[in-house]
Enzyme design. Structure first.
Site, PDB file in Angstrom:
ATOM      1  N   CYS B 479      37.536  41.215  37.419  1.00 50.99           N
ATOM      2  CA  CYS B 479      36.848  40.041  37.966  1.00 50.99           C
ATOM      3  C   CYS B 479      37.806  38.845  37.932  1.00 50.99           C
ATOM      4  O   CYS B 479      37.923  38.146  36.932  1.00 50.99           O
ATOM      5  CB  CYS B 479      35.591  39.751  37.152  1.00 50.99           C
ATOM      6  N   ASP B 480      38.470  38.628  39.047  1.00 51.07           N
ATOM      7  CA  ASP B 480      39.486  37.575  39.146  1.00 51.07           C
ATOM      8  C   ASP B 480      39.029  36.220  38.609  1.00 51.07           C
ATOM      9  O   ASP B 480      39.743  35.590  37.848  1.00 51.07           O
ATOM     10  CB  ASP B 480      39.875  37.369  40.616  1.00 51.07           C
TER      11      ASP B 480
END
Lengths: 795, 795
Positions: B479-480
């Protein structure tokens, strides 16, 4: 629009000078000058409104930002010339639907572009306005900026002049634009009676995170009167229609659509029932803020505490006024010129790191308008000088500012400008105390007096020369994109060499007239070096009829007749006159060639012929479009240097012509496509290569031109120049002018002056009725008013 | 459009499966799905065409670039979701004026948006097309891409089906857009019969200078037949009109206007006199090139040597096919799925530095389509691993590539993916030789075998854990934008801890089944660590009914029921099933909660409730718009993990439902607003918070989803999975399916298979008529064709 109804061109632009000295420019046929624009600013922002209703806004947050943008994610870039408008260019539109006839128009003109019976666009000092007559009603639309906040104040007054009731659906439309791929929304906030559009400025790196409330990420449109309906969703607003005929404008009400991660818009509808002779008025506040909680305060301050838009801003009294010149130049001298300088210096060109040369020259103009502020700005700038005397490429205005864009490219000229500025400042103010103010450096907290900073700048300039005494150009000088002449450290610039001589000349002048106890030996050495530089200039750059522009890293002399393009550049000619390198004979020669090769009806081109393909040892300049910007446009900043140089060599008449050509007037205003409310960065050049485009304005208000023009009007044309607290009087009237009068504040006193040609042999003065011998006025008493009458001989 | 003529929704999207297995999707009422789009690509570029005629193009030069842009300077950014279209969005328009009636329409639909009698938009594998009937004539408009060049090939065929002559003015309009503030121009080149638009990509720093011919800075539009007239100037084209009713379209001919430092356009007019039953056909080549001299070659190659657009591209035969499933899933399996994987891997998502996790997962899909290429890609990627085992944030594809955007932010998960990839690759290919290939590192030229690279990746992952054995999240994991959980070096991610266990599990699997001579002691240690991690996961993250998402730098557990927002995240639930951390009881619990809290008709949300304000110890994710992207959308990549996990724990039925919800179908296709020709990056979530928007497609083709979906269809649903060169057969049919058949290439052989439910007690196989005991097929002979019949018990 009906072309057959066009008026002769002289009627298009009307310059009305009102009794109150509140200048105003009216444009009556906007379709003949569709790019015409006006601009407003405050310390935080600028707004340039195109006459059709398109809006270019920028504000400091603290970096340059926008609250009203294009419908896509815009590149972050500096302000560009020759804006290309299109249907969804950000705008301020007021749709009006006549409910009786179904006809839809929009004020000011875009996006419907239905021409009303009467439409006039006006620039005043503190506002822009449009007057419209249509359907027997009159519509007055006005915008001003808040004094401090990031806020546009719009007011629309409608008067039903008929004997019939008029039923209108009014829809105000303020572009918000595509704001962010992270978050964007739009909704109507009942409490504040405002359309609120939130966004998160997109970012990815942790260090770029801005806590809530740090950025003005909320765009709002707050209405004085509550709307009947609203729409916050740009695409929903248009629906099956177009922006020129939005679906929702054809409905009884708007749909109250939210924008949920969609492009927002601030559209509000007002149903108007105007009885005969009755009127409607409403104000809108459109701007940016950090939180919805601020909106109440904003409403209070700008709507509840202010009766109308008329209370926004006050015209500023000028320290210099004149009358008797051509109307366009006179209006520029009395209003638009000082206004443009104040814009540039109040906003710092909407950047946190103005280029050093820009800041210093803008502040040069301020010397004649607000010398105290000019001094403060220069003190700030000089404290960013390095110990070795080098001025940085840009001046950082905030703690978080960084050198960006062009300021990351090393240019060799930045140390020149403080010397030129200081000479002008001392002459104007006689504030010799400045020279002994102690200032730090960017790389040292050890303070040195201001004069030593200047001396270091000179020493630095002198150190950056080759064995012939010619100045290295690095990756550019005044001419930013001339970036491939000297990147290897060998290429030299004739202009920078001449500018170094000019700086040295200013230094000697400052030392001789304003600085006590300077070593005479050092001063002599400066004079000797100055002479040497001019000799070197003549030896290496004089090419028979004019001065070349430089010698590249490869040893190639350029800016000479033997080249296919870029044969002649303007700046070396101007600065050889300024530096004194050019003898009278050489001046005669080069002026002839400038006239023949560079002059156009729109001013003097910066070079010619414009380059049409890349020259790899000159650089990026040659890749620009021919006739645009540095590649051979009529670049007004360079034209100003030229005019200033003409004054120095006694060519008053040519100098005045050069000044006049900077402003649109009469027939050529339509070709330039611009009103005379500012001097633009450039007009298209390449006059012989691309004549159909020559003269087109860049419409870019940012230019170093106006400081020099303003200075010339005061010191050269009127010839009212300071010197050690005295006023030296030496008018240089153009041939067409026999009589001038005006007002000049100097040394705390006010001089009302007249200049008249008469049969005198030389300039003759009387002050308060008493004759004054010589051309200097001394013993000026601060606070006094003097009546100064000047008689000058016929040419 | 006439709303009363709308068809029931089931008619809107028609999925036609032709005899030839050349798949095609037809959309008949584009105004009911106005954002619907199709896409094409080749190795150098991608083109996504909206059904209305708007075009989003990107090509590699070698950095991502565009030859057709907006009318203003666009920000350079990655491809964004939920494109917001507007009138001047780049388009490919074909204006048609009926000279008898004066009526003006445009194909495909924009910008005039006049609905013709018939309008169908179709996606095929190698082309996009529109079929139109109007004025008694038929119009077939088709676009394909060149195989290699940066080039769109357009063809328009018109047939006058009436008994009357038809006089048309056809004006092709290809957007070029605002290209550069340095140089932009447009003109018609007679020699090449092309509209040529030159630009200089703007730059300021010397190091960014690109010599002439290095960039494809020329946009051209080359016509097969010579035009009657042309216009290269966008504003002049519209004149007093709008883009929906351009002034020049109402003239007898276009004005042959140049663009001289103005926004160019490529508009050409063709006067058509169509006799009854006669036809007209023309092709246009629109693209980018380095020099005008190339245009002749391009004309030769694509017009003179090719009879029609039909010769562009060839449909690719799939290595896997099936029939018997729901039509939408079947079409995805047989055509659109492998196509989407090929798009992602051919173009590398149009970047020179794809994120490592993206590249590896895209290449995971390629294992089943082109295993040799998949291997080459992974060998390239693994050579960018650091000696310490850490995979970089992005894989550099060219010498000049740099890590940009999100790849400048440190993420902790990149070393996970090669392990997962390798397990799948070895199972599919049995190519154990790969494990001993010697590869360098990014920071060392000392080669190590591929298996050692994997082991180092594991060692690196294990080293990045805290004293509890939990994995540090740094500034993000998969999850950037979860960038503020662990920037201080303390915060941990449950997902990354589970993913580390999964990687370790894959490593043990690889060692046990494919790697000879590995130390049994080390293997035992791996098993022990794996067990330890799962224990730690259960100890620290199990929160009663599901797994939390992590523990922040401040020690705060998040993704739990006690929080107001972000109470439950999907990924930890999926990966606890994948890693084996979740016991059956826990699975039961968490599946119940996923169903209750995250499931929607459009798939499973990534988290819920979506965040509506910033949470400073979670990060940027919480600033995204609620229900969009990582902030609680139906993020298909996460849904694919979930479905894959469901298959692993025996929840076949739920898994199949999860797969089906990824594709628009029937009624909900209108809500999603997308055709089933690709699985988008996300559908809007926030189902309970913003129900009106839930289900809307991002229309973004880039997603890691398709590799996992394709793998599931083969290995899980059909249950045809490789293992040490054998085919292990274990179908997991959904309840609704009793019969399946298809083709699977494996180990060089082709298996035609049938799967039938029958009264068997367990899975039973016959091959070429012979019963096979067990569920494995061994001794497969490359090149052979087998008929495999599988019987599976009723549920």
């Amino acid at each position: 629009m009906n072309h057959s109804q066009q008026q002769p061109y002289t009627h298009v632009v009307e310059l009305e000078v009102e009794q109150s000295k509140s200048y105003r420019i009216d444009l009556h046929e906007i379709t003949r000058m569709p790019q015409a624009s006006g601009y407003l600013w405050n310390d935080q922002m600028s707004l340039q409104m195109n006459c059709q209703g398109y809006a270019s806004v920028m504000f400091m947050d603290p970096e340059p930002s926008k609250y009203s943008t294009a419908p896509n994610l815009e590149a972050q870039t500096f302000i560009q010339p020759e804006t290309q408008y299109y249907a969804h260019y950000p705008g301020r539109f007021f749709y009006l639907k006549n409910l009786a006839t179904g006809e839809l128009i929009s004020l000011p003109f875009a996006p419907c572009k239905v021409m009303p019976e009467v439409l006039t666009f006006s620039q005043q000092q503190q506002r822009l306005s449009w007057h419209v007559n249509h359907w027997g009603a009159s519509f007055d639309l006005t915008v001003a900026l808040a004094d401090k906040d990031t806020l546009e104040v719009w007011q629309l007054d409608i008067v039903n002049d008929t004997e019939q009731p008029l039923q209108l659906s009014l829809i105000s439309y303020f572009s918000v634009g595509y704001r962010s791929w992270m978050y964007q929304s739009g909704f109507y906030d009942d409490d504040s009676q405002a359309l609120v559009c939130k966004a998160i400025t997109p970012y990815q790196r942790l260090q770029d995170y801005k806590p809530d409330g740090q950025l003005k990420d909320i765009t709002f449109c707050l209405s004085e009167k509550p709307p009947t309906s609203w729409c916050a969703n740009q695409q929903a607003f248009e629906g099956d229609g177009h922006i020129s005929a939005p679906q929702q404008c054809n409905q009884a009400t708007l749909n109250n659509d939210l924008a949920c991660y969609e492009t927002p818009v601030a559209a509000m509808q007002f149903k108007l029932e105007l009885a005969p002779k009755s009127n409607f008025s409403n104000r809108w506040l459109f701007g940016a803020t950090t939180s919805v909680a601020e909106l109440d305060k904003i409403r209070q301050a700008y709507l509840e505490n202010e009766p109308s838009i008329a209370s926004c801003g006050a015209d500023i009294e000028s320290r210099f006024e004149l009358s008797g010149l051509d109307a366009d130049i006179e209006a520029y001298a009395n209003c638009w010129g000082s206004r443009q300088i104040r814009y540039l210096t109040d906003t710092n060109r909407l950047t946190t790191d103005p280029q050093t040369r820009n800041l210093v020259q803008d502040v040069l103009g301020l010397v004649y308008i607000d010398p105290d502020k000019a001094k403060r700005q220069m003190v700030m700038a000089m404290q960013q000088q390095r110990c070795n005397g080098e001025m940085p490429d840009g001046i950082l205005l905030t703690d978080s500012a960084e050198l960006k864009y062009i300021n990351q490219v090393p240019h060799g000229d930045h140390s020149v400008w403080p010397l030129l500025w200081c000479q002008a400042y001392l002459d104007e103010t006689n504030d010799v105390a400045l020279l002994n103010e102690m200032l730090v450096f960017s790389d040292s907290s050890t303070k040195q007096p201001f004069w030593r900073h200047l001396e270091l700048a000179i020493e630095h300039l002198l150190s950056q020369r080759d064995e012939r005494g010619l100045s290295y150009i690095q990756q550019g000088d005044w001419c930013d994109p001339m970036n491939m002449v000297g990147p290897k450290g060998k290429g030299v610039s004739s202009w920078l060499t001449m500018a170094t001589a000019c700086a040295l000349k200013s230094w000697c002048y400052i030392v001789e007239h304003y600085l006590e106890d300077y070593s005479p030996l050092k001063l002599n050495e400066c004079h000797r070096l100055y002479g040497q530089i001019n000799e070197a200039v003549n030896q290496h750059f004089w090419n028979g009829s004019w001065y070349a522009r430089g010698i590249t890293d490869n040893g190639r002399l350029f800016g000479v007749a033997s080249e296919p393009e870029g044969q002649m550049y303007l700046n070396p000619q101007s600065w050889a006159m300024l530096s004194g390198a050019a003898s009278s004979a050489k001046c005669f020669n080069l002026l002839y060639e400038v006239e023949r090769r560079l002059n156009t009806p729109y001013g003097t081109m910066m070079l010619s012929p414009a380059y049409t393909s890349m020259v790899e040892d000159i650089g990026r300049l040659t890749q620009k479009y021919p006739g645009v910007a540095e590649n051979g446009s009529v670049y007004n900043h360079a034209s100003a240097f030229y005019a200033y140089a003409l004054y120095q060599v006694g060519e008053h008449q040519h100098a005045y012509q050069a000044l006049k050509r900077m402003l649109p007037k009469g027939a050529d205003a339509l070709i330039r496509g611009q009103l005379p409310n500012f001097i633009p960065n450039y007009y298209r050049g390449a006059y012989y290569q691309n004549p159909d485009y020559a003269g087109r304005s860049s419409h870019l208000v940012n230019t170093g031109t106006c400081a020099w023009v303003y200075r010339m009007l005061i010191e050269e044309l009127c010839g009212l120049k300071g010197f050690r607290g005295r006023l030296v009087v030496s008018p240089k009237l153009p041939a067409s002018v026999n009589q001038l009068s005006g007002k000049r504040q100097f040394a705390g006193a006010t001089f009302n002056f007249t200049i008249n040609r008469s049969s005198v042999q030389s300039v003759s003065l009387t002050m308060d009725g008493l004759a004054i011998s010589g051309q200097q006025i001394s013993d000026i008493q601060s606070g006094r008013r003097y009546q100064l009458n000047i008689e000058v001989p016929f040419e």
